[in-house]
Write an enzyme that holds these catalytic residues in place. Structure first.
Site, PDB file in Angstrom:
ATOM      1  N   SER A  67       5.177   2.146  -9.599  1.00 19.35           N
ATOM      2  CA  SER A  67       4.309   1.038  -9.244  1.00 19.35           C
ATOM      3  C   SER A  67       2.895   1.543  -8.922  1.00 19.35           C
ATOM      4  O   SER A  67       2.272   2.174  -9.787  1.00 19.35           O
ATOM      5  CB  SER A  67       4.928   0.254  -8.076  1.00 19.35           C
ATOM      6  OG  SER A  67       4.343  -1.012  -7.931  1.00 19.35           O
ATOM      7  N   HIS A  91      12.016  -4.507 -10.301  1.00 16.83           N
ATOM      8  CA  HIS A  91      10.872  -3.620 -10.098  1.00 16.83           C
ATOM      9  C   HIS A  91      11.263  -2.323  -9.390  1.00 16.83           C
ATOM     10  O   HIS A  91      10.712  -1.273  -9.683  1.00 16.83           O
ATOM     11  CB  HIS A  91       9.796  -4.360  -9.306  1.00 16.83           C
ATOM     12  CG  HIS A  91       8.529  -3.586  -9.132  1.00 16.83           C
ATOM     13  ND1 HIS A  91       7.836  -3.038 -10.200  1.00 16.83           N
ATOM     14  CD2 HIS A  91       7.822  -3.258  -8.017  1.00 16.83           C
ATOM     15  CE1 HIS A  91       6.757  -2.417  -9.742  1.00 16.83           C
ATOM     16  NE2 HIS A  91       6.726  -2.536  -8.431  1.00 16.83           N
ATOM     17  N   ASP A 140      -4.300  -2.106   8.159  1.00 21.67           N
ATOM     18  CA  ASP A 140      -5.688  -2.580   8.118  1.00 21.67           C
ATOM     19  C   ASP A 140      -6.400  -2.041   6.886  1.00 21.67           C
ATOM     20  O   ASP A 140      -7.100  -2.786   6.174  1.00 21.67           O
ATOM     21  CB  ASP A 140      -6.445  -2.135   9.377  1.00 21.67           C
ATOM     22  CG  ASP A 140      -5.980  -2.852  10.625  1.00 21.67           C
ATOM     23  OD1 ASP A 140      -5.307  -3.902  10.502  1.00 21.67           O
ATOM     24  OD2 ASP A 140      -6.272  -2.353  11.739  1.00 21.67           O
TER      25      ASP A 140
END
Length: 260
Positions: free
Chosen positions: A87, A237, A178
């Site tokens: 991925s 996936h 973040d």
């Protein structure tokens, strides 16, 4: 500035196999595969920036993450390596191969194409933020918080691998959420580097996954002209977790063919 990536190095002889996880994963997710591969190869499983036990840093561009990986190869004295990426990690290894092809012996790209994708992690990010706010003290509490936004239990279990207990007994996220959210647009982009990587490539896709469709294959072969494509029909996936034996066999056969 590059980040010193946390990694697991099994040691051993020959051309190393470097394993790179996907978004919100870590080297820990690959332990069972590493245990098998280390019987044949020196295996290095990495934590990308803002993942696992690697440092948190601004910026999630593929150029930056490929530079981190190249710096690790330099630090370990590795001139050439087989690179395996799933991925997002697949885009990282494609980037390194296009930018520094002389450092890459081969690529194994797991269920990703070298192109931009749409945004589809809003629920996942919301679930992780809910865990941050909820201050869970056990895995059951954490799962209940995640379930407010993420319906699929398999995905919740995967996300929960990012939790670790602090000194006060609270389960907290070890990822740089973040930093990941701030540069999520970069993660959805195509790999870095111009042109193509002309070395040997195996692309493994899940038959039930939408990440590498037939319509994407022309672009894939533009960037990876020597790519062999194999489909694990009953996998989605997370094909390395859903079909581990078939995944292992495909990778082993590919790497063995390069040594013949």
């Amino acid at each position: 500035m590059t980040v010193d990536l946390n990694h697991v190095d099994t040691g051993g002889e020959g051309t190393p196999l470097v394993v790179v996880h996907g978004l919100l994963g870590s080297a820990d997710n690959w332990r069972s595969h590493v245990k098998q591969w280390q019987q044949r190869y020196r295996v290095i499983a990495v934590d990308l920036r803002n993942h696992g036990r690697s440092p948190h840093a601004d910026g999630m561009s593929y150029a930056a993450m490929a530079a981190d990986l190249l710096a690790l190869l330099d630090r370990l004295g590795i001139e050439r390596a087989h690179l395996l990426g799933h991925s997002m990690g697949g885009k990282v290894v494609i980037s390194l191969a296009c930018l520094h092809p002389q450092r890459v012996a081969s690529l194994v790209v797991a269920d990703i194409a070298p192109q931009a994708y749409g945004h589809d992690h809003d629920a996942v990010f919301a679930g992780l933020r809910r865990v941050e706010e909820g201050l869970p003290r056990n895995r059951r509490e954490a799962d209940a918080l995640l379930a407010e936004h993420v319906e699929e239990r398999a995905i919740r279990l995967f996300l929960a691998t990012n939790l670790e207990r602090d000194d006060e007994g609270v389960l907290r996220l070890r990822i740089g959420l973040d930093e990941i959210e701030a540069d999520y647009d970069a993660i959805m982009q195509a790999p870095a580097g111009e042109g193509s990587y002309d070395g040997p490539v195996l692309v493994l896709r899940g038959g039930r996954s939408p990440y590498v469709t037939d319509a994407m294959l022309p672009r894939l072969h533009d960037v990876l002209p020597q790519a062999r494509l194999a489909t694990l029909q009953d996998a989605g996936h997370w094909l390395h977790a859903e079909q581990p034996e078939a995944f292992q066999a495909a990778v082993n056969d590919f790497l063995a063919s390069l040594e013949a």
